[in-house]
Scaffold this active site. Sequence first.
Site, PDB file in Angstrom:
ATOM      1  N   VAL A 221       1.138  -1.455  -0.042  1.00  0.00           N
ATOM      2  CA  VAL A 221       0.017   0.051  -0.214  1.00  0.00           C
ATOM      3  C   VAL A 221       1.045   1.296   0.476  1.00  0.00           C
ATOM      4  CG1 VAL A 221      -1.858  -1.244   1.025  1.00  0.00           C
ATOM      5  CG2 VAL A 221      -0.195   0.150   2.743  1.00  0.00           C
TER       6      VAL A 221
ATOM      7  N   ILE B   5       3.453  -2.243   5.773  1.00  0.00           N
ATOM      8  CA  ILE B   5       3.753  -2.021   4.042  1.00  0.00           C
ATOM      9  C   ILE B   5       3.643  -3.264   2.943  1.00  0.00           C
ATOM     10  CG2 ILE B   5       6.068  -2.968   2.957  1.00  0.00           C
ATOM     11  CD1 ILE B   5       8.199  -2.158   5.594  1.00  0.00           C
ATOM     12  N   GLU B   6       2.759  -4.306   3.630  1.00  0.00           N
ATOM     13  CA  GLU B   6       2.258  -5.292   2.201  1.00  0.00           C
ATOM     14  C   GLU B   6       0.586  -4.669   2.143  1.00  0.00           C
ATOM     15  OE1 GLU B   6       2.858  -9.358   2.607  1.00  0.00           O
ATOM     16  OE2 GLU B   6       5.024  -8.624   4.408  1.00  0.00           O
ATOM     17  N   MET B   7      -0.100  -5.077   3.327  1.00  0.00           N
ATOM     18  CA  MET B   7      -1.691  -4.611   2.898  1.00  0.00           C
ATOM     19  C   MET B   7      -2.496  -3.166   3.596  1.00  0.00           C
ATOM     20  SD  MET B   7      -2.949  -8.808   1.975  1.00  0.00           S
ATOM     21  CE  MET B   7      -4.467  -8.100   1.674  1.00  0.00           C
TER      22      MET B   7
END
Length: 333
Positions: A82, A124-126
């Site tokens: 994201v 950091i991911e979703m």
Amino acid sequence: MFKIRLLVSALSLAGSMSVMAAEALPTTAPAPADNPTTAEKVALGKMLYHDPRLSSSGTVSCASCHNTMLGGEDNRGGSVGVGGQVGGRSAPTVWNAAFNKVQFWDGRAASLEEQAAGPVTNPIEMGMKSWNEVVKRLKSIEGYQQAFEKAFGKDSISKDTATKAIAAYERTLITPNSAFDRYVKGDKSAMTEQQVRGMNKAVGLGCTGCHSGPAFNGPGTFQKFPVNKNGYFEAQYGLSDDKGRAEDTGKKEDEHLWKVPTLRNVALTAPYFHNGKVKTLEKAVWLMGKLQLDKDLSDEDVADIVAFLNALTGEFPKQEMPRLPGMPGRTFN
């Protein structure tokens, strides 16, 4: 589980005999007792896996980094989450992940269910703040209420059921019937002479000491990488910058320990190693010889082993994109 075992003998570099027990990849994966696979769970899991609304921005899904239209990852050194944030590790393939004893590069998840929970709330991911927020969002979508009821019963939307559904779908992502599989089942014409030569060299060198079993991913043990430090290659690739399992456990003895990754479909998953700094399979094979085995592989050796690794590319089951439940007349945020 249907297995065909074959003793493949190969001369080692020292001239002695090395033996590998070779197994074809199973066509189905075992499911835990508390999450038996059903068609309804798989259908729900496929929707959740491909739905970017499980991310804070509505732009990142599981499939964004683990693309089932390709090799099960994203062919990036670091996956993009994201807000355009880039992670520090290369995404592992989801294909045949059902045969991993542990998940993630550092093995911090013991199951597919546990792994499925992590990226959703990773900033950091979703980027979701919590699974409570995820559940609230899913409950607001009528189509998901219906899909969860079919899979788990009435009023069943939860973190537990969502991750179980995703894991059930991932257990269907198996790529059997590679040239190697056909070879060990008795079709000696399935692999080329070069691929057979490369297989024998891989056994003789000791590659299958770690990359063993039908998925060529070992029994779930962790291995140090790199074993042989080399300042020149450290400067080029930064392989020791990440402390591996120790980043999760905090234990010094776990520094630079990594889950043994599968070699299935490895020809499709460049760039290589945990940080994705090595761009070609040829270079990865040569570096493994140098840094793990203290061997300087010749160009011929590398070419033969790469040919064998290409024989581990299996048949991919057809993936049809799911129709995601809509939100008529409104948005999710």
